[in-house]
Design a protein around this motif. Structure first.
Motif, short mmCIF file in Angstrom:
data_model
loop_
_atom_site.label_atom_id
_atom_site.label_comp_id
_atom_site.label_asym_id
_atom_site.label_seq_id
_atom_site.Cartn_x
_atom_site.Cartn_y
_atom_site.Cartn_z
N PHE A 22 0.85 -1.18 0.00
CA PHE A 22 0.00 0.00 0.00
C PHE A 22 0.89 1.23 0.00
N SER A 23 0.31 2.36 -0.36
CA SER A 23 1.05 3.63 -0.45
C SER A 23 0.51 4.62 0.56
N GLN A 24 1.41 5.43 1.11
CA GLN A 24 1.03 6.48 2.06
C GLN A 24 2.09 7.57 2.01
N ASP A 25 1.64 8.81 1.84
CA ASP A 25 2.55 9.95 1.78
C ASP A 25 3.64 9.74 0.73
N ARG A 26 3.21 9.24 -0.43
CA ARG A 26 4.10 9.03 -1.58
C ARG A 26 5.21 8.02 -1.30
N ARG A 27 4.99 7.16 -0.34
CA ARG A 27 5.96 6.11 -0.04
C ARG A 27 5.22 4.78 -0.01
N GLN A 28 5.94 3.71 -0.35
CA GLN A 28 5.35 2.38 -0.39
C GLN A 28 5.69 1.61 0.87
N TYR A 29 4.66 0.90 1.35
CA TYR A 29 4.82 0.08 2.54
C TYR A 29 4.23 -1.31 2.27
N LEU A 30 4.55 -2.23 3.17
CA LEU A 30 4.04 -3.59 3.11
C LEU A 30 3.37 -3.94 4.42
N LEU A 31 2.17 -4.48 4.32
CA LEU A 31 1.49 -5.02 5.50
C LEU A 31 1.80 -6.51 5.54
N VAL A 32 2.60 -6.92 6.51
CA VAL A 32 3.08 -8.29 6.59
C VAL A 32 2.36 -9.00 7.72
N ARG A 33 1.72 -10.13 7.38
CA ARG A 33 0.99 -10.92 8.38
C ARG A 33 1.63 -12.29 8.52
N PHE A 34 1.57 -12.80 9.73
CA PHE A 34 2.16 -14.10 10.04
C PHE A 34 1.09 -15.03 10.58
N GLU A 35 1.32 -16.31 10.34
CA GLU A 35 0.46 -17.35 10.91
C GLU A 35 1.35 -18.50 11.33
#
Length: 479
Positions: A252-265
């Motif tokens: 996803f993007s926020q404030d012109r920067r890219q991030y990753l939402l990482v989930r674990f199981e």
């Protein structure tokens, strides 16, 4: 509020323009006065209005002021200001701009005045500037400011709710910056999973949490998650303790920067013994299975549905509305849901399935149930029937034998085919009734039907009709 910047104290005086002002005649003085203010009033020393200049369209009620005292044209709270300005003008003191309000039928009219004394105090001129446009701008500015404050408060509340959800979630979750894979945030469940102290994961490298052999797998998964959502979870091993976990990421993007939402199981999490076989059966059953929430959003599926929908993985389907894949939009799925809500189940409903990548619609049969009162879910079992329909041999037994069976064809075939089936049904019923009426005397049956014997024999062969018993299922007594 007006300050000293609105007065004449701090303004630079004219240095050497005496000859210009000495040469001003009466007409030029009138022009200067009219230009100097939106409203210009000529006053005597007691404040009576002797003359005035203003735009009648902008100030329609000011025409009545001529001959009145200036004090009588303003609101009660503005009268002390008028008296102070008149007194200062008689004394020859430096004037300050003062705002006063004039009552009118459309509301108070705010005007900012300054009074200049002439003829040794015998006369005075009040120059006024209309503040209504400034007031409108200030009102708009105030409304915008209030709207921004409300939006800010709303965003703070939303942020607080999501922060609470993030912190209290039992699912380990991390927010990772895409440029260098550094962890920006991690919830308590994520700290507990990797065996780290609370708050210690911030600004650490995500790849440092995994074993060396899992590093390339994690890197490839994160890179794919930045360009597509159709990425299946991967099994990796944590560096600390060698614990196996399943990792899934989405960008996803926020404030012109890219991030990753990482989930674990946790791959080794315990499953109740009675539930594990059921989950295993559902996962490997040949029929497709889909679990949705109350809004028909896909929660989970087995691999049979993933293959049937031609999807890249379960993550590509999770969260999508089931109507994206099943039935005619806004028709079939709503009918199935209403039947489930009414009867608790729906059995063998014929409809179609659309694949992710398009292509021809595939005929399917759907059975569904609903579970849970507080948190409602729907379960769907989906069977492809195209091959079964192809394998069925043609024959007269496939023809519907009642109106109820005929109406069940709606949704399974086009209207023109249903009409043809209806015609065949009516023709068959009439032939059966004629044979019963004539006690299977085919010559008489052909006569009362208005058919030739050859036509009747052809239709009997077509519909597979032979000798009928004395009382048939249609209720016609033998004659």
């Amino acid at each position: 509020m007006l300050t000293r910047k609105h007065s004449l104290d701090e303004k630079r005086p004219f240095a050497d323009s005496g000859e210009v002002f000495d040469a001003i005649d009466r007409d030029a003085a009138k022009t200067l006065a009219m230009v100097a203010g939106d409203v210009v009033l000529v006053l005597d020393k007691t404040g009576n209005i002797l003359d005035g200049s203003f735009d009648p369209n902008a100030f329609p009620e000011f025409e009545q002021w001529i001959g009145d005292n200036w004090l009588d044209t303003v609101t009660a709270e503005s009268r002390p200001k008028i008296m102070e300005m008149l007194a200062a003008a008689r004394k020859g003191e430096v004037q300050h701009w003062r705002q006063v309000n004039h009552p009118s039928r459309e509301g108070d009219v705010p005007i900012k005045y300054v009074v200049v004394s002439i003829n040794g105090g015998e006369r005075a001129i009040a120059f006024g500037r209309d503040l209504r446009e400034i007031g409108k701008v200030q009102q708009r500015l105030l409304k915008v400011q209030q709207s921004l404050e409300r939006d800010y408060i709303r965003m703070r509340h939303v942020e607080a709710r999501y922060r609470l959800l993030f912190e209290s979630s039992r699912e380990p979750v991390m927010i990772v910056e895409a440029s260098d894979y550094r962890i920006r945030e991690a919830n308590p469940a994520a700290h507990a999973l990797v065996g780290a102290k609370a708050g210690s994961l911030a600004d650490k490298k995500l790849l440092g949490l995994f074993s060396r052999k899992s590093g390339s797998t994690v890197t490839a998964h994160l890179g794919s998650a930045l360009v597509t959502n159709a990425v299946s979870p991967v099994a990796v091993t944590l560096d600390k303790g060698g614990r196996e976990v399943t990792l899934s990421a989405s960008g996803f993007s926020q404030d012109r920067r890219q991030y990753l939402l990482v989930r674990f199981e946790d791959a080794q999490r315990s499953i109740e013994p009675d539930v594990a076989p059921v989950l295993d059966v559902i996962e490997h059953m040949p029929d497709a299975f889909v679990l949705t929430d109350a809004r028909m959003g896909i929660v989970a599926t087995n691999m049979a549905f993933v293959e049937l929908a031609r999807a890249a993985g379960i993550d590509q389907l999770r969260g999508s509305h089931l109507s994206t894949f099943i039935g005619r939009p806004g028709i079939d799925l709503d009918l199935i849901a209403s039947q489930v809500d009414k009867d608790g189940e729906a059995r063998n409903v014929a409809t179609i399935l659309r694949a992710v990548n398009g292509g021809d619609d595939e005929p399917i049969e759907v059975s569904a149930i609903a579970t849970g009162a507080d948190e409602r879910h729907y379960g769907f079992v989906i069977r492809p029937i195209a091959r079964r329909l192809r394998d069925l041999p043609p024959g007269s037994d496939d023809m519907p034998r009642s109106v109820e069976q005929l109406t069940e064809l709606v949704g399974r075939m086009p209207l023109k085919d249903i009409v043809r089936q209806s015609t065949d049904l009516i023709e068959r019923l009439c032939i059966e009734a004629a044979l019963l009426y004539t006690s299977d005397n085919r010559a008489s049956a052909a006569e009362i039907l208005g058919l030739s014997r050859q036509s009747l024999y052809s239709k009997l062969h077509r519909y597979g009709l032979g000798n009928l018993p004395a009382d048939s299922e249609w209720g016609f007594p033998a004659q």
